[in-house]
Write a protein that holds these residues in place. Structure first.
Motif, short mmCIF file in Angstrom:
data_model
loop_
_atom_site.label_atom_id
_atom_site.label_comp_id
_atom_site.label_asym_id
_atom_site.label_seq_id
_atom_site.Cartn_x
_atom_site.Cartn_y
_atom_site.Cartn_z
N LEU A 131 0.83 -1.21 0.00
CA LEU A 131 0.00 0.00 0.00
C LEU A 131 0.86 1.25 0.00
O LEU A 131 0.55 2.23 -0.68
CB LEU A 131 -0.92 0.00 1.22
CG LEU A 131 -1.98 -1.11 1.24
CD1 LEU A 131 -2.75 -1.08 2.55
CD2 LEU A 131 -2.92 -0.96 0.07
N VAL B 257 0.54 4.17 -2.79
CA VAL B 257 0.26 5.58 -2.50
C VAL B 257 1.43 6.45 -2.95
O VAL B 257 1.23 7.53 -3.48
CB VAL B 257 -0.03 5.77 -1.00
CG1 VAL B 257 -0.18 7.25 -0.67
CG2 VAL B 257 -1.29 5.03 -0.61
N GLU B 258 2.64 5.93 -2.79
CA GLU B 258 3.81 6.71 -3.19
C GLU B 258 3.75 7.07 -4.67
O GLU B 258 4.15 8.16 -5.06
CB GLU B 258 5.09 5.92 -2.90
CG GLU B 258 6.33 6.71 -3.22
CD GLU B 258 7.60 5.98 -2.92
OE1 GLU B 258 7.54 4.74 -2.83
OE2 GLU B 258 8.64 6.63 -2.76
N VAL C 286 -3.87 6.17 -5.20
CA VAL C 286 -4.61 6.06 -3.94
C VAL C 286 -5.89 5.26 -4.13
O VAL C 286 -6.27 4.45 -3.28
CB VAL C 286 -4.92 7.45 -3.37
CG1 VAL C 286 -5.69 7.36 -2.08
CG2 VAL C 286 -3.63 8.22 -3.15
N ALA D 212 -5.24 1.70 -3.97
CA ALA D 212 -4.99 1.27 -2.59
C ALA D 212 -6.31 1.09 -1.85
O ALA D 212 -6.48 0.12 -1.09
CB ALA D 212 -4.12 2.30 -1.87
N VAL D 213 -7.25 2.00 -2.07
CA VAL D 213 -8.55 1.87 -1.40
C VAL D 213 -9.25 0.59 -1.85
O VAL D 213 -9.79 -0.16 -1.03
CB VAL D 213 -9.43 3.11 -1.69
CG1 VAL D 213 -10.84 2.90 -1.20
CG2 VAL D 213 -8.83 4.34 -1.04
N LEU E 58 -9.25 -0.13 7.81
CA LEU E 58 -8.41 -0.22 6.63
C LEU E 58 -8.41 1.10 5.86
O LEU E 58 -7.38 1.51 5.32
CB LEU E 58 -8.89 -1.37 5.74
CG LEU E 58 -8.49 -2.75 6.27
CD1 LEU E 58 -9.18 -3.85 5.48
CD2 LEU E 58 -6.98 -2.94 6.19
N LEU E 59 -9.58 1.78 5.85
CA LEU E 59 -9.59 3.08 5.20
C LEU E 59 -8.73 4.07 5.99
O LEU E 59 -8.05 4.92 5.42
CB LEU E 59 -11.02 3.59 5.10
CG LEU E 59 -11.83 2.84 4.04
CD1 LEU E 59 -13.27 3.28 4.07
CD2 LEU E 59 -11.24 3.09 2.67
N ILE F 215 -5.19 3.64 4.87
CA ILE F 215 -4.88 4.39 3.65
C ILE F 215 -4.66 5.86 4.00
O ILE F 215 -3.71 6.50 3.52
CB ILE F 215 -6.03 4.26 2.62
CG1 ILE F 215 -6.23 2.82 2.21
CG2 ILE F 215 -5.75 5.13 1.41
CD1 ILE F 215 -5.14 2.28 1.37
N ILE G 82 -1.30 6.33 5.40
CA ILE G 82 -0.21 6.28 4.41
C ILE G 82 -0.19 7.56 3.57
O ILE G 82 0.88 8.11 3.28
CB ILE G 82 -0.35 5.02 3.52
CG1 ILE G 82 -0.22 3.77 4.37
CG2 ILE G 82 0.69 5.00 2.43
CD1 ILE G 82 -0.51 2.48 3.63
N VAL G 83 -1.37 8.06 3.22
CA VAL G 83 -1.42 9.32 2.47
C VAL G 83 -0.82 10.44 3.33
O VAL G 83 -0.02 11.25 2.85
CB VAL G 83 -2.88 9.65 2.08
CG1 VAL G 83 -2.97 11.06 1.51
CG2 VAL G 83 -3.39 8.65 1.07
N PHE H 143 2.94 10.46 3.25
CA PHE H 143 3.60 11.06 2.10
C PHE H 143 3.43 12.57 2.04
O PHE H 143 4.34 13.28 1.67
CB PHE H 143 3.10 10.41 0.80
CG PHE H 143 3.72 9.07 0.58
CD1 PHE H 143 5.06 8.95 0.28
CD2 PHE H 143 2.97 7.91 0.72
CE1 PHE H 143 5.65 7.71 0.10
CE2 PHE H 143 3.56 6.66 0.55
CZ PHE H 143 4.90 6.57 0.23
N ARG I 101 7.03 12.30 4.89
CA ARG I 101 7.53 10.94 5.12
C ARG I 101 7.90 10.66 6.56
O ARG I 101 9.03 10.30 6.88
CB ARG I 101 8.72 10.66 4.21
CG ARG I 101 8.30 10.70 2.77
CD ARG I 101 9.36 10.20 1.85
NE ARG I 101 8.85 10.32 0.50
CZ ARG I 101 8.76 9.29 -0.33
NH1 ARG I 101 9.14 8.11 0.03
NH2 ARG I 101 8.27 9.46 -1.53
#
Lengths: 479, 491
Positions: free
Chosen positions: A397, A401-402, A406, A409-410, B173-174, B177, B180-181, B184, B188
């Motif tokens: 994931l 995303v990197e 996105v 990933a969802v 799980l959302l 995400i 992780i967003v 970034f 980082r």
């Protein structure tokens, strides 16, 4: 080719030479092994793999191209080879008792596994479409035979036949793609292909060739739309072979896919859209169809399709992190999937098949320790922390995303929530049902050792992922 | 870095679980679990004693690299907000063991292991200062909780366990995400404190706000994602219900406080009206549902939805009284509703029925039980002198200042609360004794008293003298508020 380059080439492929020579010797020795002495075969096979592992380790320090650009020994290959060694060794450990119960007496069983191993090793090191082809065929022909090893069982024969026919078709498609590449670029080397097309917009013929090659490879990892063989073959094959196929050869398929995808030819084109679609559809199909399975092996087959889908997400992400995420995923998957298969294999005893999920009702009551192990593998497959399965998914994931995917990933996490359902359903059967009959798992010291190794990997990588992550990251640019 | 107190607090229950693995015998398991939870509680009290209430900075911090390649650390630390919940978790931990003493009669050892791992993970959530670490703790809780509901629960336990698992997993799980967003966009890093210093564009904040909202709303739970809660509560064993109501529901609200508000201040302010509306809806809707229940446990479960609405109302009022009230109300709800579930469990062990219609006149046969039940019922109604009064008053005054309609909805909810709680108490405790009740009911024994008394003490302590509790959170809340308002008014 001078003597020096020949020697260099031979040195680079030393692990492969060890395995193939060892397998040949074992093939001859196997004819003299008396009944009841099969222990010798197991230990000899284990020894061969260990020697090969040692040779691989010794060669890991530098990049060694060999055989005029057909073959390379780099860290990328080393990483994959260790995944293969792991899968093969654990299969050996799990096989001994199972072979007795199923009446597999012949020494060819171990020899064929060794040959399959050498095929996978060649695949990981191949840098030419032809050497990829050689490794691929060496591997799959062995697995065709192994799938049909339960000669008295109709299911096993049927699975082998199905596998051979569909496998031959996919090989044909792959070879057609290779011939197109050769016709258009005049080379089959991955580097040469890249050099032939730089600058120009991609030739539609080449794109077609790439699609054919990808189709052939996708068949081997069991991704949609070439997944149809997988549940039947997984169900029909001896369970030890199913465990092996779901980890080793699958990782080998991914090794080749990554090699091809690291190639600028592909990176320049828009093939990643196809790859992303394949990933989504594969994961969706694997997850949803697994929901309705009653047979444990079939369920694991669909789960393995779903996991292949998740790994392909890493391929779609691309870049160094994407590649490293796929590699780490495959390593972790080898641990947890061999673990859960080990549990299924151990249940095969007497008239007990251990293949129906209902068979496990109340297993926690009679064998709390083993049930806890299964719980660990199942939650890891579902991707719940602190197990390794979570970290594998997490890193894929991160890579997605990197690179700005996105939405992908969802989709990936929502589908893994679906997939979680069938894993926890098994946990439910193990922990929350009353036992219907007594269990007597076929627990030998070898099986125990295999389960201990997989459990250590599953929980160890989950708690201390750092070293393994670094290993995967370093191996991407090793060559 | 001094003595790693927080690590000790988190890993004491883990050590207990490890010891239990090698023990045999049910009583040994019970006593071991109790000793380790009491030891953990003692550590938490030591932590509170050493806690500096004058600063909003993180205290007792620890940092060790975990996955350096991705900037992940094993980082712990607490401020006023987390300190209160670390203490609440440890307090309810011991009480859960006591509540399960006889209620759990099979696989006692395994149950206690689940309970202890649950406690460790919950403490970890409140102490984590690294998003990845936080997520690992947060998500790993699914495993023991799934087993607690699914193995030791009631008739429909399997359905309830799976529903709980899937709802929470999908939400989390959302959130992953989102994490992780955030990683970034936030340079980082998974460092929570560094991430709160980032100025993210409003568009990103909005997306993240809703990704986080789904995860936290499932845990709180807010209407319309609340439907797992009644099922889980009704089927879970008493200790499971106490954990769910006492700590697990707080994690959603804690998530708003720790992530949504400080990291996404603009979005939090922009969407606060929406959140106030959802809170008002939860208060009234939960109250109405509770009014319609005949099952004791369901009644308390639906009342939780209503009460947690007060919490989110206070948080998104985004003023000092609202926030302090919301946080205090989280603590109060843990104490009071935890106690109510304990009481339902006690009576269920004796009669094996949870239907209100089966009871009546308990006052005569179990006077001590009904007296304490009265205290907690009144506390749940927020009568002056009890803990919830202080919290609810603060929330209402903050809520009215923020939004008149939401404030009015909260008042309506408080009225509904009085109706269903008084109705319940009247039917259970007063009136002529039912036939079944007279025969089988014993009053509370010493062990049960040991579980009830601490909770009763906190009901009155917070109710009569809330200052020490508000002192703990004060500095952190003020800092949070300044932070949100200074960063969030940019648009």
């Amino acid at each position: 080719m001078t003597a020096t380059t020949l020697f260099q080439s031979a040195l680079a492929s030393l692990p492969e030479i060890v395995v193939i020579t060892g397998a040949c010797i074992l093939l001859i020795l196997g004819q003299f092994v008396r009944k009841g002495q099969e222990h010798f075969l197991v230990w000899a096979s284990v020894a061969i793999v260990l020697i090969a592992a040692l040779a691989t380790l010794m060669l890991a320090s530098e990049v060694r191209p060999a055989y005029a650009g057909m073959f390379i020994a780099d860290r990328f290959a080393v990483f994959f080879k260790f995944v293969f060694y792991l899968a093969t060794l654990l299969t050996f450990l799990l096989s001994r008792k199972y072979a007795d119960i199923e009446g597999i007496g012949s020494s060819e069983y171990y020899v064929l596994l060794l040959f399959a191993l050498s095929g996978m090793m060649i695949m990981a090191s191949a840098t030419d479409l032809l050497s990829i082809y050689v490794g691929l065929e060496l591997m799959v022909i062995c697995t065709y035979v192994l799938t049909g090893f339960l000669r008295r069982e109709r299911r096993s024969n049927e699975a082998a036949l199905k596998y051979v026919i569909l496998g031959a078709v996919s090989t044909g498609i792959f070879l057609y793609g290779v011939s197109l590449v050769y016709g258009l670029t005049g080379t089959t080397q991955l580097d040469g292909m890249a050099a032939a097309v730089t600058g120009d917009p991609l030739d539609p013929g080449l794109l077609l060739a790439v699609v054919f090659i990808v189709a052939g490879l996708v068949f081997k990892v069991g991704a949609v739309p070439f997944h149809m063989w997988l549940p039947d073959v997984y169900e029909g094959a001896p369970t030890t072979i199913t465990a092996f196929m779901s980890t080793g050869p699958k990782a080998a398929g991914f090794a080749v896919i990554l090699r091809v995808f690291l190639n600028p030819l592909v990176a320049a084109s828009n093939v990643w859209i196809i790859v992303a679609v394949i990933a989504v559809v594969t994961m969706a199909l694997g997850s949803f169809v697994a929901l309705v399975q009653d047979n444990f092996k079939r369920l694991l087959a669909y789960s393995s399709i779903a996991h292949a889908g998740f790994a392909i997400f890493g391929v779609a992400a691309g870049g160094a992190d994407g590649v490293a995420s796929v590699m780490l995923y495959l390593l972790i998957y080898a641990f947890m999937n061999l673990g859960i298969f080990g549990a299924v294999i151990m249940m095969r005893n007497g008239d007990f098949s251990g293949e129906v999920i209902e068979d496990y009702a109340g297993f926690a009551k009679s064998h709390p320790g083993l049930a806890l192990l299964m719980l660990l593998y199942l939650f890891s497959l579902a991707g719940i922390p602190p197990t390794a399965g979570f970290f594998a998914k997490f890193y894929v994931l991160v890579a997605l995303v990197e690179h700005g995917f996105v939405m992908l990933a969802v989709i990936a996490v929502l589908l893994s929530a679906v997939a979680a359902y069938f894993y926890i359903r098994i946990v439910m059967v193990i922990y929350m049902r009353e036992p219907k009959r007594a269990f007597a798992p076929a627990l030998t010291p070898l099986v125990r050792a295999a389960l201990a190794v997989t459990a250590a990997g599953t929980i160890g990588i989950g708690l201390f992922p750092s070293w393994f992550l670094k290993l995967a990251q370093d191996s991407v640019f090793g060559g | 870095m001094g003595f790693p107190l927080l690590s000790f607090i988190i890993f004491t229950p883990v050590a207990g679980a490890a010891v239990l693995m090698f023990l045999r015998g049910d009583d040994a398991a019970r006593w071991t679990a109790l000793s380790f939870t009491v030891l953990d509680l003692a550590l938490c009290i030591a932590m509170l004693v050493g806690f500096d209430t004058t600063t909003h900075a993180m205290q007792f911090t620890e940092t060790r690299p975990w996955v350096p390649a991705l900037g992940i650390n094993y980082a712990l630390g607490i401020d006023g907000i987390s300190a209160l919940f670390v203490f609440l978790t440890a307090l309810l931990g011991s009480i859960c063991v006591l509540a399960s003493w006889v209620a759990i009669d099979r696989k006692v050892k395994e149950f206690m292991i689940c309970l202890l791992s649950m406690q460790a993970l919950m403490l970890g959530v409140f102490c984590a200062l690294d998003l990845f670490l936080f997520y690992v703790f947060w998500e790993a809780m699914l495993i023991p909780m799934y087993l607690i509901i699914g193995v030791w629960g009631g008739e429909g336990r399997v359905y309830a366990a799976i529903k709980f698992f899937l709802y929470t997993l999908a939400g989390s799980l959302l959130f992953l995400i989102g994490v992780i967003v955030l990683y970034f966009y936030g340079g980082r890093t998974f460092d929570i404190l560094a991430l709160t210093e980032q100025d993210l564009p409003f568009r990103i904040q909005s997306w993240l706000f809703f990704a986080f909202l789904i995860a936290f709303a499932v845990k709180v739970p807010m209407v319309p994602v609340h439907t797992w809660l009644p099922d889980a509560h009704v089927q879970a064993p008493t200790a499971g219900s106490i954990i769910l109501a006492g700590v697990l529901l707080k994690m959603g609200a804690y998530g708003f406080l720790r992530f949504s508000l400080p990291m996404l201040p603009e979005a939090s302010m922009y969407y606060s009206t929406l959140m106030l509306a959802l809170s008002g809806l939860a208060i009234v809707y939960g109250g109405l549902l509770a009014l319609a229940q005949d099952d004791l446990k369901k009644l308390v479960a639906y009342s939780s939805i209503s009460h947690m609405g007060f919490v989110t109302l206070g948080i998104f009022a985004l003023n000092l009284r609202g926030l302090e009230g919301g946080i205090l109300q989280m603590f109060n709800h843990g104490v009071t509703t935890g106690a109510l579930f304990l009481f339902v469990g006690l009576i269920y062990e004796r009669t094996h029925t949870r239907s209100i219609a089966d009871y009546g006149g308990l006052m005569k046969v179990a006077p001590v039980y009904t007296t304490f039940l009265a205290l907690f019922t009144l506390s749940s109604m927020a009568l002056p002198g009890t803990n919830s009064f202080v919290g609810e008053l603060l929330v209402l005054s903050g809520g009215f200042a923020a939004n008149l309609v939401a404030g009015s909805a909260a008042v309506l909810g408080a009225l509904l609360g009085a109706a269903y709680l008084l109705g319940m108490y009247g039917k259970v405790a007063l009136g002529p004794a039912s036939v079944g009740a007279r025969l089988t009911i014993r009053d509370v024994n010493a062990r049960e008293m040991a579980a009830i008394l601490p909770l009763a003490v906190f009901v009155l302590w917070v109710g009569l003298y809330p200052k020490p509790f508000l002192n703990i959170i004060d500095a952190s809340v003020k800092h949070l508020l300044t932070h949100v308002h200074s960063r969030g008014s940019g648009q």
